[in-house]
Design a protein around this motif. Structure first.
Motif, PDB file in Angstrom:
ATOM      1  N   LEU A   1       0.827  -1.208   0.000  1.00  0.00           N
ATOM      2  CA  LEU A   1       0.000   0.000   0.000  1.00  0.00           C
ATOM      3  C   LEU A   1       0.861   1.257   0.000  1.00  0.00           C
ATOM      4  CD1 LEU A   1      -3.110   0.654   0.574  1.00  0.00           C
ATOM      5  CD2 LEU A   1      -2.328   1.108   2.866  1.00  0.00           C
ATOM      6  N   ASP A   2       0.475   2.208  -0.833  1.00  0.00           N
ATOM      7  CA  ASP A   2       1.192   3.481  -0.909  1.00  0.00           C
ATOM      8  C   ASP A   2       0.147   4.579  -1.078  1.00  0.00           C
ATOM      9  OD1 ASP A   2       2.799   5.675  -1.442  1.00  0.00           O
ATOM     10  OD2 ASP A   2       4.149   4.557  -2.755  1.00  0.00           O
ATOM     11  N   THR A   3       0.118   5.530  -0.154  1.00  0.00           N
ATOM     12  CA  THR A   3      -0.898   6.587  -0.211  1.00  0.00           C
ATOM     13  C   THR A   3      -0.558   7.668  -1.230  1.00  0.00           C
ATOM     14  OG1 THR A   3       0.131   7.865   1.570  1.00  0.00           O
ATOM     15  CG2 THR A   3      -1.573   6.264   2.198  1.00  0.00           C
ATOM     16  N   GLY A   4       0.430   7.409  -2.049  1.00  0.00           N
ATOM     17  CA  GLY A   4       0.794   8.361  -3.091  1.00  0.00           C
ATOM     18  C   GLY A   4      -0.229   8.414  -4.213  1.00  0.00           C
ATOM     19  N   ASN A   5      -1.230   7.521  -4.185  1.00  0.00           N
ATOM     20  CA  ASN A   5      -2.270   7.552  -5.222  1.00  0.00           C
ATOM     21  C   ASN A   5      -3.646   7.340  -4.587  1.00  0.00           C
ATOM     22  OD1 ASN A   5      -2.840   4.651  -5.048  1.00  0.00           O
ATOM     23  ND2 ASN A   5      -0.839   4.382  -6.007  1.00  0.00           N
ATOM     24  N   ALA A   6      -4.700   7.612  -5.346  1.00  0.00           N
ATOM     25  CA  ALA A   6      -6.076   7.536  -4.838  1.00  0.00           C
ATOM     26  C   ALA A   6      -6.450   6.116  -4.399  1.00  0.00           C
ATOM     27  CB  ALA A   6      -7.055   8.041  -5.892  1.00  0.00           C
ATOM     28  N   THR A   7      -6.023   5.121  -5.154  1.00  0.00           N
ATOM     29  CA  THR A   7      -6.333   3.730  -4.809  1.00  0.00           C
ATOM     30  C   THR A   7      -5.695   3.354  -3.473  1.00  0.00           C
ATOM     31  OG1 THR A   7      -6.420   3.169  -7.150  1.00  0.00           O
ATOM     32  CG2 THR A   7      -6.201   1.341  -5.605  1.00  0.00           C
ATOM     33  N   GLY A   8      -4.468   3.794  -3.266  1.00  0.00           N
ATOM     34  CA  GLY A   8      -3.786   3.526  -2.005  1.00  0.00           C
ATOM     35  C   GLY A   8      -4.510   4.146  -0.828  1.00  0.00           C
ATOM     36  N   LYS A   9      -5.017   5.360  -1.006  1.00  0.00           N
ATOM     37  CA  LYS A   9      -5.762   6.038   0.071  1.00  0.00           C
ATOM     38  C   LYS A   9      -7.052   5.292   0.393  1.00  0.00           C
ATOM     39  CE  LYS A   9      -3.862  10.555  -0.957  1.00  0.00           C
ATOM     40  NZ  LYS A   9      -4.095  11.862  -1.532  1.00  0.00           N
ATOM     41  N   LEU A  10      -7.772   4.863  -0.653  1.00  0.00           N
ATOM     42  CA  LEU A  10      -9.008   4.108  -0.448  1.00  0.00           C
ATOM     43  C   LEU A  10      -8.723   2.804   0.282  1.00  0.00           C
ATOM     44  CD1 LEU A  10     -12.008   3.460  -0.938  1.00  0.00           C
ATOM     45  CD2 LEU A  10     -11.304   2.456  -3.126  1.00  0.00           C
ATOM     46  N   MET A  11      -7.729   2.069  -0.197  1.00  0.00           N
ATOM     47  CA  MET A  11      -7.390   0.784   0.412  1.00  0.00           C
ATOM     48  C   MET A  11      -6.955   0.946   1.867  1.00  0.00           C
ATOM     49  SD  MET A  11      -8.185  -1.498  -1.673  1.00  0.00           S
ATOM     50  CE  MET A  11      -7.534  -2.852  -0.731  1.00  0.00           C
ATOM     51  N   LEU A  12      -6.255   2.011   2.161  1.00  0.00           N
ATOM     52  CA  LEU A  12      -5.814   2.257   3.525  1.00  0.00           C
ATOM     53  C   LEU A  12      -7.016   2.376   4.466  1.00  0.00           C
ATOM     54  CD1 LEU A  12      -3.437   2.854   5.440  1.00  0.00           C
ATOM     55  CD2 LEU A  12      -3.774   5.266   4.906  1.00  0.00           C
ATOM     56  N   ASN A  13      -8.022   3.121   4.048  1.00  0.00           N
ATOM     57  CA  ASN A  13      -9.212   3.285   4.890  1.00  0.00           C
ATOM     58  C   ASN A  13      -9.982   1.979   5.054  1.00  0.00           C
ATOM     59  OD1 ASN A  13      -9.120   6.071   5.654  1.00  0.00           O
ATOM     60  ND2 ASN A  13      -9.471   6.560   3.512  1.00  0.00           N
ATOM     61  N   VAL A  14     -10.124   1.232   3.976  1.00  0.00           N
ATOM     62  CA  VAL A  14     -10.832  -0.043   4.047  1.00  0.00           C
ATOM     63  C   VAL A  14     -10.076  -1.020   4.951  1.00  0.00           C
ATOM     64  CG1 VAL A  14     -11.531  -2.083   2.709  1.00  0.00           C
ATOM     65  CG2 VAL A  14     -11.975   0.217   1.822  1.00  0.00           C
ATOM     66  N   LEU A  15      -8.773  -1.150   4.713  1.00  0.00           N
ATOM     67  CA  LEU A  15      -7.981  -2.099   5.496  1.00  0.00           C
ATOM     68  C   LEU A  15      -7.866  -1.684   6.955  1.00  0.00           C
ATOM     69  CD1 LEU A  15      -5.265  -2.855   2.840  1.00  0.00           C
ATOM     70  CD2 LEU A  15      -7.068  -4.392   3.628  1.00  0.00           C
ATOM     71  N   GLY A  16      -7.823  -0.382   7.213  1.00  0.00           N
ATOM     72  CA  GLY A  16      -7.812   0.093   8.598  1.00  0.00           C
ATOM     73  C   GLY A  16      -9.069  -0.327   9.334  1.00  0.00           C
ATOM     74  N   SER A  17     -10.208  -0.234   8.664  1.00  0.00           N
ATOM     75  CA  SER A  17     -11.477  -0.648   9.275  1.00  0.00           C
ATOM     76  C   SER A  17     -11.488  -2.149   9.540  1.00  0.00           C
ATOM     77  CB  SER A  17     -12.648  -0.272   8.363  1.00  0.00           C
ATOM     78  OG  SER A  17     -12.728   1.119   8.217  1.00  0.00           O
ATOM     79  N   VAL A  18     -11.006  -2.923   8.582  1.00  0.00           N
ATOM     80  CA  VAL A  18     -10.947  -4.376   8.750  1.00  0.00           C
ATOM     81  C   VAL A  18     -10.011  -4.742   9.906  1.00  0.00           C
ATOM     82  CG1 VAL A  18     -10.210  -6.545   7.668  1.00  0.00           C
ATOM     83  CG2 VAL A  18     -11.571  -4.892   6.374  1.00  0.00           C
ATOM     84  N   ALA A  19      -8.855  -4.088   9.992  1.00  0.00           N
ATOM     85  CA  ALA A  19      -7.892  -4.380  11.064  1.00  0.00           C
ATOM     86  C   ALA A  19      -8.499  -4.085  12.432  1.00  0.00           C
ATOM     87  CB  ALA A  19      -6.617  -3.560  10.863  1.00  0.00           C
TER      88      ALA A  19
END
Length: 189
Positions: free
Chosen positions: A95-113
């Motif tokens: 995951l890399d927040t340098g792009n929009a997909t990375g930002k989306l995935m970060l939020n989803v995965l944070g919720s799952v964690a």
């Protein structure tokens, strides 16, 4: 600049911390911050790593749970990093927040964690309650009474109480209580 941060919850997890540090070094992180402290405790190394980050830098962690204790905490960290134009990379997720997909995935995965952690804690509480009902749970053996001699020896050598706390892994409060209280520390039933 890549800035690495590694953390384990306890001093017993030395191999886990070393593995994180090796992974961050392999990625060529120029600065490394590490600590062995619970996610809910004050995390000085994380604070220092975040303060060191400058525009254009990327903070790198091996796993999301090494960085944040909850979705809200993760959100606060990411918001701070974004405001300062600092990226975030989570190695095990790619995951890399340098792009929009990375930002989306970060939020989803944070919720799952966070969900997984809450489920684990719930199962742990259920298991402890069952063990108590069956008379099999007695809790952790207190460590402080076994360390009184070590604490007093360090004190006579002139080691400050705060440093004794760090050396022994006991809380500062426990060290002060051992030194200032004549009442012996005993297991509370």
């Amino acid at each position: 600049m890549l800035i690495g941060y590694a953390r384990t919850s306890t001093l017993d997890q030395k191999a886990g911390l070393e593995a994180q540090i090796e992974a961050l070094k392999a990625l060529s992180c120029e600065r490394l911050y590490s600590e062995q402290v619970s996610s809910v405790a004050v995390r000085d190394a994380l604070r220092e790593a975040l303060a060191f980050c400058r525009e254009g830098d990327t903070l790198v962690v091996t796993k999301l749970d090494r960085l944040a204790r909850s979705v809200r905490h993760l959100g606060d960290i990411v918001e701070d990093l974004e405001r300062r134009k600092v990226g975030l990379r989570v190695l095990d997720l790619g995951l890399d927040t340098g792009n929009a997909t990375g930002k989306l995935m970060l939020n989803v995965l944070g919720s799952v964690a966070q969900f997984e952690r809450e489920m684990m804690l719930e199962r742990q509480k259920e298991g402890i309650a069952k063990a108590k009902r069956e008379g099999k749970y007695h809790g952790r053996k207190p460590t402080a009474p076994d360390m009184i001699a070590q604490v007093k020896t360090l004190l006579t050598e002139g080691v400050p109480k705060r440093r004794i706390s760090q050396i022994t892994g006991l809380s500062e409060r426990t060290v002060y209580r051992m030194v200032n209280d004549d009442t012996p520390l005993q297991k509370v039933s």
